[in-house]
Design a protein around this motif. Structure first.
Motif, PDB file in Angstrom:
ATOM      1  N   ASN A 234       0.860  -1.194   0.000  1.00  0.00           N
ATOM      2  CA  ASN A 234       0.000   0.000   0.000  1.00  0.00           C
ATOM      3  C   ASN A 234       0.894   1.241   0.000  1.00  0.00           C
ATOM      4  O   ASN A 234       1.107   1.885   1.027  1.00  0.00           O
ATOM      5  CB  ASN A 234      -0.922  -0.011   1.219  1.00  0.00           C
ATOM      6  CG  ASN A 234      -1.947   1.123   1.173  1.00  0.00           C
ATOM      7  OD1 ASN A 234      -1.858   2.029   0.342  1.00  0.00           O
ATOM      8  ND2 ASN A 234      -2.913   1.069   2.069  1.00  0.00           N
TER       9      ASN A 234
ATOM     10  N   PRO B 299      -4.186   4.117 -20.874  1.00  0.00           N
ATOM     11  CA  PRO B 299      -4.674   3.933 -19.512  1.00  0.00           C
ATOM     12  C   PRO B 299      -3.599   3.338 -18.605  1.00  0.00           C
ATOM     13  O   PRO B 299      -2.726   2.593 -19.069  1.00  0.00           O
ATOM     14  CB  PRO B 299      -5.850   2.955 -19.689  1.00  0.00           C
ATOM     15  CG  PRO B 299      -5.468   2.163 -20.908  1.00  0.00           C
ATOM     16  CD  PRO B 299      -4.756   3.129 -21.817  1.00  0.00           C
ATOM     17  N   LEU B 300      -3.674   3.666 -17.327  1.00  0.00           N
ATOM     18  CA  LEU B 300      -2.697   3.181 -16.358  1.00  0.00           C
ATOM     19  C   LEU B 300      -3.023   1.738 -15.977  1.00  0.00           C
ATOM     20  O   LEU B 300      -4.160   1.423 -15.607  1.00  0.00           O
ATOM     21  CB  LEU B 300      -2.723   4.067 -15.111  1.00  0.00           C
ATOM     22  CG  LEU B 300      -1.749   3.722 -13.987  1.00  0.00           C
ATOM     23  CD1 LEU B 300      -0.309   3.807 -14.464  1.00  0.00           C
ATOM     24  CD2 LEU B 300      -1.971   4.656 -12.794  1.00  0.00           C
ATOM     25  N   LYS B 301      -2.016   0.879 -16.089  1.00  0.00           N
ATOM     26  CA  LYS B 301      -2.216  -0.517 -15.697  1.00  0.00           C
ATOM     27  C   LYS B 301      -2.499  -0.595 -14.198  1.00  0.00           C
ATOM     28  O   LYS B 301      -1.821   0.073 -13.413  1.00  0.00           O
ATOM     29  CB  LYS B 301      -0.985  -1.348 -16.038  1.00  0.00           C
ATOM     30  CG  LYS B 301      -0.712  -1.491 -17.525  1.00  0.00           C
ATOM     31  CD  LYS B 301       0.541  -2.315 -17.775  1.00  0.00           C
ATOM     32  CE  LYS B 301       0.821  -2.449 -19.263  1.00  0.00           C
ATOM     33  NZ  LYS B 301       2.068  -3.237 -19.523  1.00  0.00           N
ATOM     34  N   PRO B 302      -3.475  -1.417 -13.779  1.00  0.00           N
ATOM     35  CA  PRO B 302      -3.809  -1.501 -12.349  1.00  0.00           C
ATOM     36  C   PRO B 302      -2.608  -1.819 -11.457  1.00  0.00           C
ATOM     37  O   PRO B 302      -2.510  -1.289 -10.345  1.00  0.00           O
ATOM     38  CB  PRO B 302      -4.854  -2.625 -12.300  1.00  0.00           C
ATOM     39  CG  PRO B 302      -5.502  -2.579 -13.651  1.00  0.00           C
ATOM     40  CD  PRO B 302      -4.405  -2.210 -14.611  1.00  0.00           C
ATOM     41  N   VAL B 303      -1.683  -2.653 -11.939  1.00  0.00           N
ATOM     42  CA  VAL B 303      -0.536  -3.027 -11.120  1.00  0.00           C
ATOM     43  C   VAL B 303       0.360  -1.823 -10.817  1.00  0.00           C
ATOM     44  O   VAL B 303       1.114  -1.830  -9.831  1.00  0.00           O
ATOM     45  CB  VAL B 303       0.272  -4.151 -11.810  1.00  0.00           C
ATOM     46  CG1 VAL B 303       0.993  -3.635 -13.041  1.00  0.00           C
ATOM     47  CG2 VAL B 303       1.256  -4.792 -10.839  1.00  0.00           C
TER      48      VAL B 303
ATOM     49  N   VAL C 110      -0.822   1.357 -10.318  1.00  0.00           N
ATOM     50  CA  VAL C 110      -1.535   2.408  -9.573  1.00  0.00           C
ATOM     51  C   VAL C 110      -0.833   2.766  -8.265  1.00  0.00           C
ATOM     52  O   VAL C 110      -0.647   3.957  -7.960  1.00  0.00           O
ATOM     53  CB  VAL C 110      -3.007   2.001  -9.340  1.00  0.00           C
ATOM     54  CG1 VAL C 110      -3.674   2.948  -8.337  1.00  0.00           C
ATOM     55  CG2 VAL C 110      -3.771   2.009 -10.658  1.00  0.00           C
TER      56      VAL C 110
ATOM     57  N   ARG D 117       2.151   5.005  -8.959  1.00  0.00           N
ATOM     58  CA  ARG D 117       1.749   6.354  -9.349  1.00  0.00           C
ATOM     59  C   ARG D 117       1.349   7.158  -8.102  1.00  0.00           C
ATOM     60  O   ARG D 117       1.724   8.336  -7.955  1.00  0.00           O
ATOM     61  CB  ARG D 117       0.604   6.295 -10.347  1.00  0.00           C
ATOM     62  CG  ARG D 117      -0.041   7.640 -10.671  1.00  0.00           C
ATOM     63  CD  ARG D 117       0.938   8.611 -11.333  1.00  0.00           C
ATOM     64  NE  ARG D 117       0.320   9.918 -11.526  1.00  0.00           N
ATOM     65  CZ  ARG D 117      -0.355  10.251 -12.637  1.00  0.00           C
ATOM     66  NH1 ARG D 117      -0.501   9.384 -13.632  1.00  0.00           N
ATOM     67  NH2 ARG D 117      -0.887  11.450 -12.754  1.00  0.00           N
ATOM     68  N   LYS D 118       0.603   6.530  -7.218  1.00  0.00           N
ATOM     69  CA  LYS D 118       0.172   7.233  -6.006  1.00  0.00           C
ATOM     70  C   LYS D 118       1.365   7.606  -5.128  1.00  0.00           C
ATOM     71  O   LYS D 118       1.412   8.697  -4.552  1.00  0.00           O
ATOM     72  CB  LYS D 118      -0.838   6.374  -5.235  1.00  0.00           C
ATOM     73  CG  LYS D 118      -2.187   6.278  -5.938  1.00  0.00           C
ATOM     74  CD  LYS D 118      -3.200   5.489  -5.127  1.00  0.00           C
ATOM     75  CE  LYS D 118      -4.564   5.510  -5.797  1.00  0.00           C
ATOM     76  NZ  LYS D 118      -5.576   4.729  -5.035  1.00  0.00           N
TER      77      LYS D 118
END
Length: 202
Positions: free
Chosen positions: A89, A121-125, A127, A130-131
């Motif tokens: 996280n 689009p940003l790949k979910p893995v 995310v 990026r955050k």
């Protein structure tokens, strides 16, 4: 008096560096690089010291969880540079680290994110990475964000840098290359200050 002055000068000139996430696969070559720097006092922060990939000498080891704020804050207090190398996280962990740095007056941070975090689009893995970058960029700290390509175990130092907004290029690079670049920043913390950089093999 001379010995006292020399001791004070050496202590003053030392850089206190903490690696948060010190059991990671990228942390091991970074530790090896930093152990060669005579002016660096190294602290390793990780959840389980038995997971250290190397057994360095003359370093401080702190067992703790990044989400345990009092332990994290105590470990960060007195450091000059914070290097973070984490998974999970990342947004919550980055916020805790930034808050601890702000409260203890530590300014310099080097953070590992990932290639591809500005693609759409940003790949979910990607995310969480990026955050993490967004949190660090907006922190008001003196940051360097690194967005490496995939890692290899190659025994070489060969890399190129791209700035945020430039097309990412290159290919997978060695962990040793990333570690060498991080060591360069730690030797001269004014380098690449407030920069968000892609790093890959040419």
């Amino acid at each position: 008096m001379l010995l006292i002055w020399l001791h004070f000068k050496i202590k003053y000139l030392m850089k206190n560096v903490i690696i948060i996430g010190a059991s990671g696969s990228l942390a091991a070559p970074v530790i090896e690089e930093l152990e060669t720097l005579k002016d660096v006092h190294l602290t390793l922060f990780l959840r389980n010291k038995n997971r250290l990939r190397t057994k360095p000498s003359n370093v401080a080891v702190v067992e703790g969880d990044v989400m345990d704020y009092p332990t994290l804050k105590e470990a960060i207090k007195g450091q000059d540079i914070v290097y973070i190398n984490l998974a999970g996280n990342l947004e919550a962990m980055a916020k805790n680290i930034v808050e601890a740095m702000q409260e203890t007056g530590v300014k310099r941070i080097i953070a590992i994110s990932s290639i591809g975090i500005y693609n759409a689009p940003l790949k979910p893995v990607l995310v969480p990475y990026r955050k993490l970058a967004d949190v660090v960029e907006s922190s008001g700290l003196e940051y360097t964000i690194l967005r490496p390509d995939w890692f290899t175990n190659g025994n070489e130092v060969d890399f190129e840098i791209t700035r945020k907004g430039e097309p990412e290029k290159g290919r997978a690079l060695s962990r040793k290359s990333i570690a060498a670049f991080i060591a360069t920043i730690i030797k001269n913390p004014d380098l690449w200050k407030n920069e968000n950089l892609g790093i890959s093999k040419p």
